[in-house]
Design a protein around this motif. Sequence first.
Motif, PDB file in Angstrom:
ATOM      1  N   VAL A 286      53.518  74.685  85.888  1.00 55.93           N
ATOM      2  CA  VAL A 286      54.347  74.647  84.678  1.00 55.93           C
ATOM      3  C   VAL A 286      55.764  74.236  85.041  1.00 55.93           C
ATOM      4  O   VAL A 286      56.377  74.834  85.938  1.00 55.93           O
ATOM      5  N   ASP A 287      56.266  73.229  84.352  1.00 57.34           N
ATOM      6  CA  ASP A 287      57.681  72.844  84.432  1.00 57.34           C
ATOM      7  C   ASP A 287      58.407  73.422  83.232  1.00 57.34           C
ATOM      8  O   ASP A 287      58.039  73.152  82.079  1.00 57.34           O
ATOM      9  N   VAL A 288      59.442  74.219  83.471  1.00 58.50           N
ATOM     10  CA  VAL A 288      60.251  74.792  82.406  1.00 58.50           C
ATOM     11  C   VAL A 288      61.529  73.978  82.284  1.00 58.50           C
ATOM     12  O   VAL A 288      62.325  73.917  83.229  1.00 58.50           O
ATOM     13  N   ALA A 307      63.736  82.611  82.586  1.00 60.86           N
ATOM     14  CA  ALA A 307      62.738  81.629  83.003  1.00 60.86           C
ATOM     15  C   ALA A 307      62.295  81.882  84.441  1.00 60.86           C
ATOM     16  O   ALA A 307      61.110  81.761  84.776  1.00 60.86           O
ATOM     17  N   LEU A 310      59.744  84.757  84.677  1.00 63.47           N
ATOM     18  CA  LEU A 310      58.462  84.630  83.991  1.00 63.47           C
ATOM     19  C   LEU A 310      57.319  85.100  84.884  1.00 63.47           C
ATOM     20  O   LEU A 310      57.290  84.835  86.098  1.00 63.47           O
ATOM     21  N   LEU A 317      55.379  77.714  89.267  1.00 65.42           N
ATOM     22  CA  LEU A 317      56.459  77.779  88.283  1.00 65.42           C
ATOM     23  C   LEU A 317      57.686  77.037  88.802  1.00 65.42           C
ATOM     24  O   LEU A 317      58.185  77.340  89.882  1.00 65.42           O
ATOM     25  N   VAL A 319      61.479  75.847  87.425  1.00 67.12           N
ATOM     26  CA  VAL A 319      62.496  75.948  86.371  1.00 67.12           C
ATOM     27  C   VAL A 319      63.550  74.877  86.600  1.00 67.12           C
ATOM     28  O   VAL A 319      64.106  74.768  87.698  1.00 67.12           O
ATOM     29  N   VAL A 368      57.215  73.400  79.439  1.00 66.71           N
ATOM     30  CA  VAL A 368      57.770  74.404  78.520  1.00 66.71           C
ATOM     31  C   VAL A 368      59.204  74.015  78.221  1.00 66.71           C
ATOM     32  O   VAL A 368      59.965  73.685  79.134  1.00 66.71           O
ATOM     33  N   PHE A 370      62.757  75.248  76.411  1.00 69.05           N
ATOM     34  CA  PHE A 370      63.587  76.291  75.810  1.00 69.05           C
ATOM     35  C   PHE A 370      64.954  75.716  75.512  1.00 69.05           C
ATOM     36  O   PHE A 370      65.572  75.099  76.396  1.00 69.05           O
ATOM     37  N   LEU A 381      54.446  82.838  79.173  1.00 71.82           N
ATOM     38  CA  LEU A 381      53.410  81.907  79.614  1.00 71.82           C
ATOM     39  C   LEU A 381      52.010  82.490  79.469  1.00 71.82           C
ATOM     40  O   LEU A 381      51.067  81.789  79.075  1.00 71.82           O
ATOM     41  N   SER A 446      60.849  77.038  72.673  1.00 67.12           N
ATOM     42  CA  SER A 446      59.865  78.120  72.735  1.00 67.12           C
ATOM     43  C   SER A 446      58.452  77.590  72.534  1.00 67.12           C
ATOM     44  O   SER A 446      57.652  78.172  71.802  1.00 67.12           O
ATOM     45  N   VAL A 448      55.028  75.236  74.515  1.00 68.86           N
ATOM     46  CA  VAL A 448      54.396  74.668  75.697  1.00 68.86           C
ATOM     47  C   VAL A 448      53.683  73.393  75.271  1.00 68.86           C
ATOM     48  O   VAL A 448      52.986  73.384  74.248  1.00 68.86           O
TER      49      VAL A 448
END
Length: 878
Positions: A286-288, A307, A310, A317, A319, A368, A370, A381, A446, A448
């Motif tokens: 996951v890339d935030v 973040a 999470l 993960l 960020v 994701v 934000f 997540l 907010s 995904v």
Amino acid sequence: MQHPTTENPKQVFSRRLEIWRANDAGAAARFVNGFFLALLLVFIPLEHGPFRAVAARKTELYPQVDFDRPRVLDPLRILIQTAWLIFVKPARPGERSPWSRAVTGVVRILRALGAVIARAGEAWGAFCLALVRRLPALSDEEESKDESAKSGRSSRRARGALLWISVVLGLALAALCITQPFNLQGQAVFLTFMFFSMVALVRVKARITLMLLFVISIVVSARYLWWRATATLNTNTWIDVVFTSLLLGAELYAFCVMVLGYFQVCWAMDRKVCPLPEDEKTWPVVDVFIPTYNEALEIIKPTVYAALNLDWPEEKLRVHLLDDGSRPAFETFARAAGANYIKRDEHKHAKAGNINHAMTVTSGEMIVIFDCDHVPSRDFLKSTVGWLVKDPRIALVQTPHHFYSPDPFEKNMHLERAQPIENSLFHDFIQKGNDTWNATMFCGSSAVMRRSALEEVGGIAVETVTEDAHTSLKLNRRGWKSAFISRPVASGLSTDTLAAHIGQRIRWARGMIQILRLDCPLLGRGLTLAQRLCFFNAMLHFLHGLPRIIFLLAPLPYMLADVYVIYATAASIFAYVIPHMVHSAVTNQRLQHGYRYPFLSGVYETVLSWYILVPTTVALIAPKIGKFNVTAKGGVIDSKYLDWHISKPYLVLIALNFAGLAMGFWKAFFSPEPEYLTLAINMGWIVYNLMILGATMSVAVEEVQKDRYPRIDLKLPVTVEIDGRAVPAQMLQFSQEGVRVGSAAAGADPFAELPEGAALSVTVPDDEGAPEKFPAHLAPADPEKTDGARDLIIDFPDDPARTDEKRFNRVTFARRGIWARTPEKPVDDRFITGFLELGRLALYGYRSMIEFLPGRTLPAVRDLVRSLLPRSPRADAS
């Protein structure tokens, strides 16, 4: 002196005029008071006992009026005082006034009538419920996958044929009900049946009954519009045609929005969290993305820390802080906190371009997004990615937009936090309906998204300033699916002021109309009919500016120029308009229960109507004009003030409606042939408009906001260590800089003997119960807070890795489930409560207009208003 009730009316009138002249009352005062005294003598039987008692005690009951030397506004003072005496203040301690006894009698009659209606409704409800229970059970479950293909096709064809037959028969029956001509008696019988059906169905809490309420509301409202279009258009002159057509157009718009809204949420899906596979190795990377442009560093810190906190495998993960402002301080912070820092050389397409650039330098399977002030809880997540893993055709999982700071409506109108906020209807409810039709809209934060789906549509849309909604439309056109999780798992900062809120909504309105023009959902390929209607309704909503203004001005053509915008008798208007309003209001109340407070929709739309009118009109004509603007947040308001600049359109509308109301009174008293029922309808409409506009003005009264960081309510048992001894306490609130702590024991004050700045520590349990200890010091006591609690400022050490700040974020902002908490007390959202709340807000708005009047006009206006306010009867009056 002879008692006035022993004289005839002419003698009373003459004697009173002589007294006024002898006491040097002005000519204008004698004229006005003489006129109202004449009306009183004509219509009120003063010889009757109750009125004789009131007349004998007039000096005691009306202390603000000098009956021997009257003033011009004394009739208004008497009217206000009389209403106050009837509904608020008894005549004497322990004694009810004759006015009160009369009102009590009327109330008893109405209660008896209501009981009869309720019993009839219950009987009809039992009958309807028996019919409903005979219907085949409706199921939301999917067809069993082991059903044979042949039987499946046969079943679908049968269901399709049944559906079309039902639709055709239903439309034919509806057309018959809508267009069938009735006289007033027939209309009354038809609407009585519809009314009792509605009363019965409201009592039955089931989806099928809600559908029936939709049908009844649509039929009644469509019948009203058919009558309007065929029997009430005024075509005498071109001015009549213009005004009557404008109102009919506004009503048609409102009807279309109502019908589309019913369709959108008729079977709202409450999708639950889909569990992830037990093997974490199969979970996606996951890339935030946290895009930022010109926001302050302090605003983005909670989001970055949350973040990083999470609950997700560390190796999966990533960020990323996307800085479109290319600021060295942000890069230093990101590197120290453990986040990746991304900037770009060309700053095209604002937020959309920022995200699209980041996609070119990252590779995670899921993305994701934000907003930089939207703080996720640790379980974000795990609450969302499960659906993307389960169904490879889902491209978007959106969660509600929740806000931990009050928006301008909550703050300025002093609404309770338990009441649904302005955007709750869309983010918490309509999105559930969109999910039913596979039309969930991306809201910019907010959420995904699947990278492969985004790449297929060319990334985030850049053609309009509402890149989020346009992106979800593009994904649906390509056949991708979407989902909505109704559980809040992230929360952000609201706009600080009404001006900032309006600026944000202007961008949304312009962008949605740009999409309507450039990529109309009703046209083109790839969308189902339901998806087209859901997206179209979202865009149509932002055209409410002109219709809302028309409704606020509609009574004025008749009042000011004798132009009939509805060319019909008053009895016909009552027979058609009132049922249309009642059925739509009750159905929406039943539908939106818990998501929209009664009567506040009109306030929300009025606040924006003028300001979105021009941008949406320009976007319809020239959709490529307009640029992205960033909403300012995180401000401080040192003193209370009324924003006169932003209120100018509301002031004009208020002045026009007051002019119409004054003209109505003039016509009622001085017109040679007054149309009392027509005047009553229009004046009632104007009074309601003035209530809406007064409540709108209350939103423009900016309340003090001295806290640099918003406080979030959270009650937790904590331990405060003072001089080596542990004291149990309770945390009440937290903010970005510390916590507010109260005593755990009643009457005890552990901070009473401590000086300001005293060093101590506070231990806060995380969501698993593990203690986290933080050094702190005691903040100065706030004299405005009387709850006995004290603020503890956390002393974060100068740590390059920001370890303590991330720990504090994990037990507060990022705490599991923190944003999904339900209000502690239920909200009373009955119609009567909502109407009284609207009245309170209107009075507060008008009172604030007087309070914040500029210059020397304030004292004079304030004294005048005070003289009009009701007062307690004087016990010492002779």
